[in-house]
Structure formats: structure tokens, C-alpha cells
Design an enzyme around this catalytic site. Sequence first.
Site, PDB file in Angstrom:
ATOM      1  N   ASP A   1     -37.739   2.210  46.030  1.00 20.17           N
ATOM      2  CA  ASP A   1     -38.518   2.349  44.507  1.00 20.17           C
ATOM      3  C   ASP A   1     -39.995   2.584  44.776  1.00 20.17           C
ATOM      4  O   ASP A   1     -40.425   1.896  45.464  1.00 20.17           O
ATOM      5  CB  ASP A   1     -38.307   1.312  43.886  1.00 20.17           C
ATOM      6  CG  ASP A   1     -38.679   1.428  42.151  1.00 20.17           C
ATOM      7  OD1 ASP A   1     -39.805   2.183  42.166  1.00 20.17           O
ATOM      8  OD2 ASP A   1     -38.247   0.623  41.407  1.00 20.17           O
TER       9      ASP A   1
ATOM     10  N   LEU B   1     -53.759  13.700  21.908  1.00 14.27           N
ATOM     11  CA  LEU B   1     -54.421  12.981  20.799  1.00 14.27           C
ATOM     12  C   LEU B   1     -54.136  11.441  20.552  1.00 14.27           C
ATOM     13  O   LEU B   1     -54.845  10.772  19.997  1.00 14.27           O
ATOM     14  CB  LEU B   1     -54.351  13.823  19.552  1.00 14.27           C
ATOM     15  CG  LEU B   1     -55.046  15.065  19.761  1.00 14.27           C
ATOM     16  CD1 LEU B   1     -54.883  15.984  18.451  1.00 14.27           C
ATOM     17  CD2 LEU B   1     -56.673  15.078  20.081  1.00 14.27           C
TER      18      LEU B   1
ATOM     19  N   THR C   1     -46.500  17.033  26.796  1.00 12.54           N
ATOM     20  CA  THR C   1     -46.114  15.985  27.963  1.00 12.54           C
ATOM     21  C   THR C   1     -47.618  15.686  28.734  1.00 12.54           C
ATOM     22  O   THR C   1     -47.846  15.881  29.824  1.00 12.54           O
ATOM     23  CB  THR C   1     -45.313  16.889  28.895  1.00 12.54           C
ATOM     24  OG1 THR C   1     -45.937  18.187  29.409  1.00 12.54           O
ATOM     25  CG2 THR C   1     -44.125  17.030  28.427  1.00 12.54           C
TER      26      THR C   1
ATOM     27  N   TYR D   1     -47.343  13.430  31.844  1.00  9.44           N
ATOM     28  CA  TYR D   1     -46.760  13.984  33.049  1.00  9.44           C
ATOM     29  C   TYR D   1     -47.720  15.156  33.417  1.00  9.44           C
ATOM     30  O   TYR D   1     -47.872  15.080  34.866  1.00  9.44           O
ATOM     31  CB  TYR D   1     -45.725  14.699  32.524  1.00  9.44           C
ATOM     32  CG  TYR D   1     -44.917  15.330  33.669  1.00  9.44           C
ATOM     33  CD1 TYR D   1     -43.763  14.989  34.409  1.00  9.44           C
ATOM     34  CD2 TYR D   1     -44.759  16.954  33.545  1.00  9.44           C
ATOM     35  CE1 TYR D   1     -43.201  15.495  35.459  1.00  9.44           C
ATOM     36  CE2 TYR D   1     -44.189  17.611  34.526  1.00  9.44           C
ATOM     37  CZ  TYR D   1     -43.244  16.824  35.604  1.00  9.44           C
ATOM     38  OH  TYR D   1     -42.578  17.588  36.621  1.00  9.44           O
TER      39      TYR D   1
ATOM     40  N   LYS E   1     -49.401  14.945  37.593  1.00  6.97           N
ATOM     41  CA  LYS E   1     -49.194  16.103  38.469  1.00  6.97           C
ATOM     42  C   LYS E   1     -50.498  16.772  38.740  1.00  6.97           C
ATOM     43  O   LYS E   1     -50.714  17.038  40.012  1.00  6.97           O
ATOM     44  CB  LYS E   1     -48.387  17.131  37.905  1.00  6.97           C
ATOM     45  CG  LYS E   1     -46.927  16.599  37.844  1.00  6.97           C
ATOM     46  CD  LYS E   1     -46.134  16.228  39.125  1.00  6.97           C
ATOM     47  CE  LYS E   1     -44.675  16.055  38.674  1.00  6.97           C
ATOM     48  NZ  LYS E   1     -44.002  15.412  39.981  1.00  6.97           N
TER      49      LYS E   1
ATOM     50  N   ARG F   1     -32.584  23.253  36.434  1.00  8.70           N
ATOM     51  CA  ARG F   1     -31.573  22.546  35.632  1.00  8.70           C
ATOM     52  C   ARG F   1     -31.204  21.366  36.619  1.00  8.70           C
ATOM     53  O   ARG F   1     -30.368  21.171  37.525  1.00  8.70           O
ATOM     54  CB  ARG F   1     -30.016  23.356  35.999  1.00  8.70           C
ATOM     55  CG  ARG F   1     -30.128  24.437  34.624  1.00  8.70           C
ATOM     56  CD  ARG F   1     -28.702  25.035  34.641  1.00  8.70           C
ATOM     57  NE  ARG F   1     -28.232  25.683  35.901  1.00  8.70           N
ATOM     58  CZ  ARG F   1     -28.847  26.857  36.421  1.00  8.70           C
ATOM     59  NH1 ARG F   1     -29.577  27.469  35.790  1.00  8.70           N
ATOM     60  NH2 ARG F   1     -28.095  27.163  37.520  1.00  8.70           N
TER      61      ARG F   1
HETATM   62  P1  NAP Z   1     -34.290  14.105  38.235  1.00  5.20           P
HETATM   63  O1  NAP Z   1     -33.086  14.741  38.263  1.00  5.20           O
HETATM   64  O2  NAP Z   1     -34.690  13.428  36.911  1.00  5.20           O
HETATM   65  O3  NAP Z   1     -34.573  13.380  39.401  1.00  5.20           O
HETATM   66  C1  NAP Z   1     -35.608  12.404  39.605  1.00  5.20           C
HETATM   67  C2  NAP Z   1     -35.212  11.526  40.787  1.00  5.20           C
HETATM   68  O4  NAP Z   1     -36.640  10.700  40.900  1.00  5.20           O
HETATM   69  C3  NAP Z   1     -34.291  10.733  40.785  1.00  5.20           C
HETATM   70  O5  NAP Z   1     -33.521  10.486  41.815  1.00  5.20           O
HETATM   71  C4  NAP Z   1     -34.902   9.317  40.418  1.00  5.20           C
HETATM   72  O6  NAP Z   1     -34.216   8.129  40.532  1.00  5.20           O
HETATM   73  C5  NAP Z   1     -36.090   9.333  41.111  1.00  5.20           C
HETATM   74  N1  NAP Z   1     -37.091   8.338  40.456  1.00  5.20           N
HETATM   75  C6  NAP Z   1     -37.375   8.205  39.387  1.00  5.20           C
HETATM   76  N2  NAP Z   1     -38.301   7.025  39.395  1.00  5.20           N
HETATM   77  C7  NAP Z   1     -38.356   6.490  40.616  1.00  5.20           C
HETATM   78  C8  NAP Z   1     -38.729   5.497  41.489  1.00  5.20           C
HETATM   79  N3  NAP Z   1     -39.713   4.611  40.681  1.00  5.20           N
HETATM   80  N4  NAP Z   1     -38.403   5.211  42.747  1.00  5.20           N
HETATM   81  C9  NAP Z   1     -37.653   6.120  43.299  1.00  5.20           C
HETATM   82  N5  NAP Z   1     -37.130   7.352  42.721  1.00  5.20           N
HETATM   83  C10 NAP Z   1     -37.260   7.384  41.503  1.00  5.20           C
HETATM   84  O7  NAP Z   1     -35.396  15.126  38.172  1.00  5.20           O
HETATM   85  P2  NAP Z   1     -35.765  16.647  39.055  1.00  5.20           P
HETATM   86  O8  NAP Z   1     -35.882  17.527  38.064  1.00  5.20           O
HETATM   87  O9  NAP Z   1     -34.743  16.372  40.124  1.00  5.20           O
HETATM   88  O10 NAP Z   1     -37.332  16.140  39.572  1.00  5.20           O
HETATM   89  C11 NAP Z   1     -37.588  16.072  40.771  1.00  5.20           C
HETATM   90  C12 NAP Z   1     -39.149  16.287  40.870  1.00  5.20           C
HETATM   91  O11 NAP Z   1     -39.255  17.838  40.500  1.00  5.20           O
HETATM   92  C13 NAP Z   1     -39.920  15.465  40.058  1.00  5.20           C
HETATM   93  O12 NAP Z   1     -41.092  15.186  40.795  1.00  5.20           O
HETATM   94  C14 NAP Z   1     -40.157  16.577  39.013  1.00  5.20           C
HETATM   95  O13 NAP Z   1     -41.399  16.178  38.421  1.00  5.20           O
HETATM   96  C15 NAP Z   1     -40.372  17.762  39.598  1.00  5.20           C
HETATM   97  N6  NAP Z   1     -40.378  19.097  38.597  1.00  5.20           N
HETATM   98  C16 NAP Z   1     -38.981  19.261  38.320  1.00  5.20           C
HETATM   99  C17 NAP Z   1     -38.878  20.230  37.441  1.00  5.20           C
HETATM  100  C18 NAP Z   1     -37.585  20.898  36.503  1.00  5.20           C
HETATM  101  O14 NAP Z   1     -37.581  21.813  35.935  1.00  5.20           O
HETATM  102  N7  NAP Z   1     -36.485  19.963  36.911  1.00  5.20           N
HETATM  103  C19 NAP Z   1     -40.197  21.333  37.142  1.00  5.20           C
HETATM  104  C20 NAP Z   1     -41.208  20.914  37.765  1.00  5.20           C
HETATM  105  C21 NAP Z   1     -41.400  19.813  38.539  1.00  5.20           C
HETATM  106  P3  NAP Z   1     -32.826   7.722  39.519  1.00  5.20           P
HETATM  107  O15 NAP Z   1     -31.869   8.383  39.822  1.00  5.20           O
HETATM  108  O16 NAP Z   1     -32.714   6.246  40.012  1.00  5.20           O
HETATM  109  O17 NAP Z   1     -33.626   7.838  38.173  1.00  5.20           O
END
Ligand code: NAP
Length: 234
Positions: free
Chosen positions: A60, A100, A154, A157, A161, A191
Site C-alpha cells: 500500500d 472553488l 478533478t 487529481y 499529478k 479503458r
Molecule cells: P485503476 O484501474 O483504477 O488502477 C489503479 C491501481 O492503483 C489499482 O491497482 C489500485 O489498487 C491501485 N492503488 C490505488 N491506491 C493504492 C494504494 N494506496 N496502494 C497501492 N495501490 C493503490 O486505474 P488505471 O487507469 O489503471 O490507472 C493507473 C495510473 O494511470 C494511475 O496513476 C492513473 O492516475 C493514471 N492515468 C490513468 C488514465 C486513464 O484514462 N485510465 C489516464 C491518465 C492517467 P486497488 O485495486 O487495490 O484499488
Amino acid sequence: MTRRIAVVTGASKGIGFEICRQLAQQRINVVLSGRDSARGEKAAATLQREGLNVIFHRLDVTDPKQIRALADYMARSHDRCDILVNNAGILPDKRGASVLDVPVDTLRTTLETNFYGPLQISQALVPLMRRHAYGRIVNVSSGLGQLEGMGDGTPAYRASKAALNALTLMFAAATQDSGILVNSMCPGWVRTDMGGANAPRGVDKGADTAVWLATLPGDGPTGGFFRDRMPIPW
Ligand code: NAP
């Protein structure tokens, strides 16, 4: 040559899971980390069944004790950490949230995972990278963190970032000429549970630039921000 070893955070699903797959397909040993052991073990087993060298370790990213334990494990069991992909991320902003009136608690929660997490993990693993004068750190950021064109929506977020991107520049400066390359990337709109079902990209495309940065040659860039393997503005 010893196979390289990578740590990927938040990798039980989504883009992180696919980054693990693509790294392991390049004969890199992968530590797939996640905060839930059952889901993480299951994810690692899926990749093992594909013949890939992937093991699970609980992490974590908001827990300093677990970060220390992971760094100790990497030192004790592998004597190295070549690649760190700070992928774990959350987006707790409510739909329609605005700077805001965003609750400060939402910012605190978001920064814990998206900023303090990568900060502390990088701090813990850079000494192991220095040991072999080799390291690649990839911070999975977002176009929503770009200062250029920064808008509302957002807000927690976006702030997290933008802060992560600053961290990329600071770590790149602090590790100059040490064999360690530190970069940010944006996966595009993908996705996943975070990106939703309407996103145009699959995880294979979303993971590609992170994997490219994780495997850069020694003369590759450091302190950059990339999407689709191309530099983008901060
Ligand atoms: P996702 O499917 O929601 O996966 C996020 C992952 O982060 C999950 O495995 C989640 O674990 C894990 N996580 C959250 N809190 C955590 C913690 N405290 N310790 C360890 N793991 C933790 O989202 P994703 O789209 O794959 O996102 C991956 C990265 O890409 C993120 O940094 C996101 O900001 C970035 N991103 C995504 C998009 C997009 O369109 N999807 C666009 C730009 C950037 P759990 O399963 O335990 O919740």
C-alpha cells in the site's frame, strides 16, 4: 547478464497490470505490487500462467512501513532494483468538482497516494539503484496535471499529478550522471476502472510509453514528460 528486476505499484489491475505483462515479456523479472494480497496474488498467477516471471509483493503506497518492507525485500532477496514504475493512483474528486469548493481532505487523500507514495518509494529504492549505477523511474502521470492549459475539474487529481511531475524533475536533478533516468508519462485516456468504459484506448496502448521509459538505453532522456513516446509540455 543478470536479468533486470522491476517494481510496479498498483499493479493488480488496469494499466499497472499491463505494464507488468509487457516488462516481463521483455525478460525482465517483475514484482507486481498491490495493496490487496488476494487480488495481487491472483493477478501475478495470471501472468505466471502466460510463462512470465512475475511475483507478487504487498504494497500500500500510503504505508511507510510497507514501503520500507518492500525496499528491504528487494535488497535482501535480489540485491537490486533496476526499474520502478510509480503507477498506483486514485481519482476521488466528485463528478463536477471545482477548485472553488473542493474539500481539502480530498486533496490530502489524493496526495497521499499520488504524491507522497511515489516520493517515499523512490526515496527508498534509489539507494539500491545507485548500488549498481542503474535505474529507471517512471511516474505514471496525466495530461490533467499539465500546467499548460490547466483548467478546473478533478482539482485534487490535477494538483496531485502536477506535483508528481515536479517530483520527476527533482529526482532527475538529484540523480544526474548516476545511471538513473527519471521520467513522467501520460498513458492517454484508457479503458480501466478509473478511465471508464468509454475511453478510446486499451491498456496495451496505455502501458506502452511507460514500458518504453522503463527500458530506456543509458543515453535516453531524463526529466521529461511523454505521451506516445513523444515529449509533451509540462
Ligand atoms: P485503476 O484501474 O483504477 O488502477 C489503479 C491501481 O492503483 C489499482 O491497482 C489500485 O489498487 C491501485 N492503488 C490505488 N491506491 C493504492 C494504494 N494506496 N496502494 C497501492 N495501490 C493503490 O486505474 P488505471 O487507469 O489503471 O490507472 C493507473 C495510473 O494511470 C494511475 O496513476 C492513473 O492516475 C493514471 N492515468 C490513468 C488514465 C486513464 O484514462 N485510465 C489516464 C491518465 C492517467 P486497488 O485495486 O487495490 O484499488
